[in-house]
Write an enzyme that holds these catalytic residues in place. Structure first.
Site, PDB file in Angstrom:
ATOM      1  N   SER A 110      -8.893   8.031  -3.994  1.00 28.35           N
ATOM      2  CA  SER A 110     -10.188   8.667  -4.264  1.00 28.35           C
ATOM      3  C   SER A 110     -10.090  10.183  -4.300  1.00 28.35           C
ATOM      4  O   SER A 110     -11.046  10.851  -4.718  1.00 28.35           O
ATOM      5  CB  SER A 110     -11.226   8.238  -3.223  1.00 28.35           C
ATOM      6  OG  SER A 110     -10.931   8.804  -1.964  1.00 28.35           O
ATOM      7  N   THR A 156      -2.885   1.089  -4.464  1.00 30.41           N
ATOM      8  CA  THR A 156      -3.281   2.228  -3.636  1.00 30.41           C
ATOM      9  C   THR A 156      -4.627   2.803  -4.057  1.00 30.41           C
ATOM     10  O   THR A 156      -4.872   3.023  -5.250  1.00 30.41           O
ATOM     11  CB  THR A 156      -2.184   3.328  -3.660  1.00 30.41           C
ATOM     12  OG1 THR A 156      -2.581   4.433  -2.855  1.00 30.41           O
ATOM     13  CG2 THR A 156      -1.851   3.796  -5.059  1.00 30.41           C
ATOM     14  N   ASN A 157      -5.500   3.023  -3.087  1.00 25.82           N
ATOM     15  CA  ASN A 157      -6.754   3.738  -3.312  1.00 25.82           C
ATOM     16  C   ASN A 157      -6.430   5.228  -3.376  1.00 25.82           C
ATOM     17  O   ASN A 157      -5.759   5.745  -2.474  1.00 25.82           O
ATOM     18  CB  ASN A 157      -7.737   3.491  -2.163  1.00 25.82           C
ATOM     19  CG  ASN A 157      -8.282   2.085  -2.147  1.00 25.82           C
ATOM     20  OD1 ASN A 157      -8.195   1.343  -3.113  1.00 25.82           O
ATOM     21  ND2 ASN A 157      -8.871   1.700  -1.016  1.00 25.82           N
ATOM     22  N   ASP A 165       0.876  -1.149   0.000  1.00 22.03           N
ATOM     23  CA  ASP A 165       0.000   0.000   0.000  1.00 22.03           C
ATOM     24  C   ASP A 165       0.928   1.217   0.000  1.00 22.03           C
ATOM     25  O   ASP A 165       2.109   1.097   0.337  1.00 22.03           O
ATOM     26  CB  ASP A 165      -0.893  -0.024   1.251  1.00 22.03           C
ATOM     27  CG  ASP A 165      -1.772   1.201   1.363  1.00 22.03           C
ATOM     28  OD1 ASP A 165      -2.382   1.597   0.355  1.00 22.03           O
ATOM     29  OD2 ASP A 165      -1.838   1.784   2.460  1.00 22.03           O
ATOM     30  N   ARG A 166       0.435   2.369  -0.373  1.00 20.77           N
ATOM     31  CA  ARG A 166       1.298   3.545  -0.424  1.00 20.77           C
ATOM     32  C   ARG A 166       1.187   4.392   0.842  1.00 20.77           C
ATOM     33  O   ARG A 166       2.096   4.424   1.657  1.00 20.77           O
ATOM     34  CB  ARG A 166       0.959   4.391  -1.668  1.00 20.77           C
ATOM     35  CG  ARG A 166       2.032   5.423  -1.980  1.00 20.77           C
ATOM     36  CD  ARG A 166       1.577   6.410  -3.014  1.00 20.77           C
ATOM     37  NE  ARG A 166       0.726   7.416  -2.373  1.00 20.77           N
ATOM     38  CZ  ARG A 166       0.334   8.533  -2.951  1.00 20.77           C
ATOM     39  NH1 ARG A 166       0.652   8.791  -4.199  1.00 20.77           N
ATOM     40  NH2 ARG A 166      -0.423   9.393  -2.300  1.00 20.77           N
ATOM     41  N   ASP A 167       0.042   5.074   1.008  1.00 23.55           N
ATOM     42  CA  ASP A 167      -0.118   6.019   2.109  1.00 23.55           C
ATOM     43  C   ASP A 167      -0.165   5.289   3.448  1.00 23.55           C
ATOM     44  O   ASP A 167      -1.009   4.428   3.668  1.00 23.55           O
ATOM     45  CB  ASP A 167      -1.392   6.842   1.914  1.00 23.55           C
ATOM     46  CG  ASP A 167      -1.383   7.629   0.612  1.00 23.55           C
ATOM     47  OD1 ASP A 167      -0.281   7.939   0.107  1.00 23.55           O
ATOM     48  OD2 ASP A 167      -2.469   7.929   0.086  1.00 23.55           O
TER      49      ASP A 167
END
Length: 186
Positions: free
Chosen positions: A52, A49-50, A6-8
């Site tokens: 939005s 990664t999401n 995941d990124r964040d």
């Protein structure tokens, strides 16, 4: 081995708000070097990664690309790289199949690498959504305590993953990398 991140909250600092520009994107200490070490050991690295913030109008795809170029520059300096980035630009209300915890981003990664399955791969995240997506695709779910990780760890104590996958927990991406490359826990 394929390692999906995941990124964040895993690679970069995340305090719950949107990261809307490259100037707001700051790596967690040790995360860049950890990725470079995984690359040096021969592992392929992907990001799921999401994002939005794109659908919400906080930033556009060009800005997201600029954040990822910054990540790429930092990794090149450290001797690493990202092999593939899959991101979901949709709003949660769109109910798409790519927004984690749905497995769409992981399916994109699977197709990119032309893999029959993701079983045996690892996914490192800081939220329940990351862990659920990992378990749905047969990846080993790894939780880090950075970003939302402490809250997620507490939640898992009372509400474990339905997929009954064993979640391994590490303080951060660096401590996961130390354990993984040493063979400890594996």
């Amino acid at each position: 081995m394929l390692i999906i991140l995941d990124r964040d909250g895993v690679i970069n600092q995340y305090a719950g708000g949107y990261i809307c520009s490259p100037d707001d994107w700051h790596p967690i200490p040790g995360s860049i070097k950890a990725i470079a070490r995984l690359c040096s050991a021969g592992h392929r690295i992907a990001i799921a990664t999401n994002q939005s913030g794109i659908a919400r109008g906080y930033y556009d795809r060009d800005t997201l690309d600029a954040m990822h170029r910054k990540l790429g520059r930092l990794l090149r300096i450290a001797g690493g790289h990202i092999d593939f980035i899959a991101y979901c630009p949709h709003h949660p209300d769109e109910h798409c199949t790519c927004r984690k915890p749905e497995p769409g981003l992981l399916q994109q990664i699977q197709r990119h690498f032309n893999l029959k399955t993701l079983a045996g791969s690892v996914m490192v995240g800081d939220s329940r959504k990351d862990l659920e997506a990992a378990a749905k695709k047969g990846c080993q779910p790894i939780l880090v305590r950075t970003g939302n990780g402490l809250d997620t760890e507490q939640e898992l104590q009372t509400r474990p993953l339905a997929e009954s996958a064993q979640v391994l927990v590490y303080d951060n991406l660096r401590s996961f990398t130390d354990a993984f490359l040493s063979g400890r826990d594996w």
